[in-house]
Scaffold this motif. Structure first.
Motif, PDB file in Angstrom:
ATOM      1  N   ALA A 209     -18.713   6.059 -45.231  1.00  0.00           N
ATOM      2  CA  ALA A 209     -19.697   5.277 -46.015  1.00  0.00           C
ATOM      3  C   ALA A 209     -19.507   3.780 -45.639  1.00  0.00           C
ATOM      4  O   ALA A 209     -20.688   3.060 -45.650  1.00  0.00           O
ATOM      5  CB  ALA A 209     -19.491   5.396 -47.459  1.00  0.00           C
ATOM      6  N   ALA A 210     -18.250   3.288 -45.324  1.00  0.00           N
ATOM      7  CA  ALA A 210     -17.991   2.039 -44.959  1.00  0.00           C
ATOM      8  C   ALA A 210     -18.733   1.600 -43.722  1.00  0.00           C
ATOM      9  O   ALA A 210     -19.414   0.670 -43.476  1.00  0.00           O
ATOM     10  CB  ALA A 210     -16.571   1.671 -44.934  1.00  0.00           C
ATOM     11  N   CYS A 211     -18.459   2.810 -42.801  1.00  0.00           N
ATOM     12  CA  CYS A 211     -19.129   2.386 -41.413  1.00  0.00           C
ATOM     13  C   CYS A 211     -20.682   2.330 -41.513  1.00  0.00           C
ATOM     14  O   CYS A 211     -21.528   1.468 -40.916  1.00  0.00           O
ATOM     15  CB  CYS A 211     -18.604   3.663 -40.468  1.00  0.00           C
ATOM     16  N   TYR A 212     -21.214   3.425 -42.357  1.00  0.00           N
ATOM     17  CA  TYR A 212     -22.548   3.288 -42.604  1.00  0.00           C
ATOM     18  C   TYR A 212     -23.280   1.880 -42.887  1.00  0.00           C
ATOM     19  O   TYR A 212     -24.119   1.372 -42.430  1.00  0.00           O
ATOM     20  CB  TYR A 212     -23.212   4.420 -43.644  1.00  0.00           C
ATOM     21  N   ILE A 213     -22.533   1.423 -44.240  1.00  0.00           N
ATOM     22  CA  ILE A 213     -23.266   0.236 -44.555  1.00  0.00           C
ATOM     23  C   ILE A 213     -22.746  -0.963 -43.432  1.00  0.00           C
ATOM     24  O   ILE A 213     -23.616  -1.879 -43.340  1.00  0.00           O
ATOM     25  CB  ILE A 213     -22.289  -0.255 -45.845  1.00  0.00           C
ATOM     26  N   SER A 214     -21.828  -0.842 -42.865  1.00  0.00           N
ATOM     27  CA  SER A 214     -21.686  -1.985 -41.720  1.00  0.00           C
ATOM     28  C   SER A 214     -22.843  -1.843 -40.633  1.00  0.00           C
ATOM     29  O   SER A 214     -23.062  -2.774 -40.239  1.00  0.00           O
ATOM     30  CB  SER A 214     -20.178  -1.691 -40.982  1.00  0.00           C
ATOM     31  N   SER A 215     -23.225  -0.613 -40.264  1.00  0.00           N
ATOM     32  CA  SER A 215     -24.049  -0.524 -39.247  1.00  0.00           C
ATOM     33  C   SER A 215     -25.477  -0.831 -39.763  1.00  0.00           C
ATOM     34  O   SER A 215     -26.178  -1.604 -38.929  1.00  0.00           O
ATOM     35  CB  SER A 215     -24.523   1.057 -39.021  1.00  0.00           C
ATOM     36  N   ARG A 216     -25.547  -0.619 -41.005  1.00  0.00           N
ATOM     37  CA  ARG A 216     -26.991  -1.598 -41.401  1.00  0.00           C
ATOM     38  C   ARG A 216     -27.128  -2.887 -41.498  1.00  0.00           C
ATOM     39  O   ARG A 216     -28.016  -3.414 -41.341  1.00  0.00           O
ATOM     40  CB  ARG A 216     -27.176  -0.842 -43.099  1.00  0.00           C
ATOM     41  N   ILE A 217     -25.978  -3.454 -41.984  1.00  0.00           N
ATOM     42  CA  ILE A 217     -25.804  -4.898 -41.850  1.00  0.00           C
ATOM     43  C   ILE A 217     -25.864  -5.438 -40.606  1.00  0.00           C
ATOM     44  O   ILE A 217     -26.549  -6.455 -40.084  1.00  0.00           O
ATOM     45  CB  ILE A 217     -24.526  -5.335 -42.660  1.00  0.00           C
ATOM     46  N   ALA A 218     -25.296  -4.861 -39.587  1.00  0.00           N
ATOM     47  CA  ALA A 218     -25.373  -5.066 -38.038  1.00  0.00           C
ATOM     48  C   ALA A 218     -26.670  -5.031 -37.667  1.00  0.00           C
ATOM     49  O   ALA A 218     -27.053  -5.757 -36.789  1.00  0.00           O
ATOM     50  CB  ALA A 218     -24.416  -4.382 -37.424  1.00  0.00           C
ATOM     51  N   ALA A 219     -27.235  -4.143 -38.229  1.00  0.00           N
ATOM     52  CA  ALA A 219     -28.867  -4.082 -37.800  1.00  0.00           C
ATOM     53  C   ALA A 219     -29.821  -5.076 -38.671  1.00  0.00           C
ATOM     54  O   ALA A 219     -31.103  -5.096 -38.163  1.00  0.00           O
ATOM     55  CB  ALA A 219     -29.313  -2.719 -38.095  1.00  0.00           C
ATOM     56  N   GLY A 220     -29.322  -5.879 -39.234  1.00  0.00           N
ATOM     57  CA  GLY A 220     -30.127  -6.972 -39.925  1.00  0.00           C
ATOM     58  C   GLY A 220     -30.183  -6.833 -41.553  1.00  0.00           C
ATOM     59  O   GLY A 220     -30.879  -7.811 -42.180  1.00  0.00           O
ATOM     60  N   ASP A 221     -29.612  -5.817 -42.050  1.00  0.00           N
ATOM     61  CA  ASP A 221     -29.965  -5.737 -43.476  1.00  0.00           C
ATOM     62  C   ASP A 221     -29.145  -6.668 -44.340  1.00  0.00           C
ATOM     63  O   ASP A 221     -27.956  -7.131 -43.669  1.00  0.00           O
ATOM     64  CB  ASP A 221     -29.762  -4.282 -44.127  1.00  0.00           C
TER      65      ASP A 221
END
Length: 295
Positions: free
Chosen positions: A202-214
């Motif tokens: 879940a932490a990786c998922y949130i990080s991936s979304r923020i890295a994508a611009g969220d």
């Protein structure tokens, strides 16, 4: 079970008390998770990047570490020792080289950030907090977790919070059913969990979304669509603090807000000693609803 606490301070006058208040909140949640405990503290920004590392042999691992790493990087490195953890401050731009060096020496990296420090270990919350001197730590916000392991081993790396990007971390109460499939998807994007714990996914998922611009709120909204299971997530970023529960709100949660702070806990009793709690707006966060605050 597991217990979660979080505190986001709106006023700088309270910064010196952050660690003290979080420690009391965490200890109150002991019977929800006596196996291990951890806290992420967002303190003053470093002149560089902080890398928090852990070793089962701190005397051997940390003696001379700053000097050796500094020689490797060709620039000075500062070190702060706290029991089995050390916080190394390295120059900006040197994080990748420093992490590779630390990995090669068998040190476990807990987190990296301008302001974030993560401390976690096996043991009762009161003992973990005392070992690291959490009460004396100041900062703007922090999150904590007491763990009752049900799906993976009781280890330091299995304890929360989990950090998978700079100044980002997550604590979780619940269980994800699609974490193996999500683990594979995230790995293809370069976000590779290091443990068996579904919370790290879940932490990786949130990080991936923020890295994508969220922003943090958008990333948390994505968990409601893409992560299956029951969960309460509390997250921290350099400037933010967020909460989201699954659509059926399976796990208990309560929040309180005053002009001075926003607080979260798995149970209200963890909030009762906060200053001004008698005048706080207290509520149960709604299912499938994102709450987040940013500086």
């Amino acid at each position: 079970m597991c217990g979660i606490v979080g505190l986001f301070l709106k006023k700088d006058e309270l910064r010196p008390r952050l660690g003290d208040m979080l420690t009391d909140m965490l200890i109150t949640m002991t019977d929800r998770g006596p196996d291990s405990a951890g806290i992420a503290i967002y303190g003053d920004d470093a002149a560089g990047l902080k890398i928090t590392v852990q070793s089962d042999d701190p005397a051997g691992a940390f003696d001379g570490l700053a000097e050796v790493l500094g020689a490797e990087l060709g620039q000075p490195v500062a070190i702060k020792l706290a029991d089995t953890h050390a916080v190394l401050t390295v120059p900006e731009g040197a994080e990748r080289a420093a992490s590779a060096f630390l990995d090669a020496r068998g040190l476990r990296i807990m987190g990296v950030g301008k302001s974030m420090e993560i401390y976690k270990e096996v043991g009762l919350p009161k003992d973990v907090a005392a070992r690291f001197g959490i009460r004396a730590m100041g900062g703007s916000h922090g999150i904590g977790h007491t763990r009752m392991a049900t799906e993976s081993a009781v280890t330091t790396l299995g304890a929360h919070p989990f950090s998978t990007a700079e100044d980002q971390c997550l604590v979780h109460n619940g269980s994800l059913s699609n974490h193996n499939d999500m683990r594979r998807r995230l790995a293809r994007k370069g976000f590779v969990p290091k443990t068996e714990n579904d919370t790290e996914v879940a932490a990786c998922y949130i990080s991936s979304r923020i890295a994508a611009g969220d922003n943090l709120g958008q990333a948390l909204e994505g968990t409601l669509k893409d992560l299956d299971g029951f969960f309460t997530f509390v997250t921290g970023t350099h400037n933010g603090f967020g909460v989201v529960r699954d659509p059926i709100a399976c796990k208990p949660a309560v929040m309180a807000e005053t002009d001075d702070y926003v607080a979260f806990a798995s149970e209200y009793r963890a909030l009762v000693d906060l200053p001004g709690i008698e005048n706080a707006r207290v509520w149960e966060p709604e299912p499938a609803t994102v709450y987040f605050w940013e500086r």
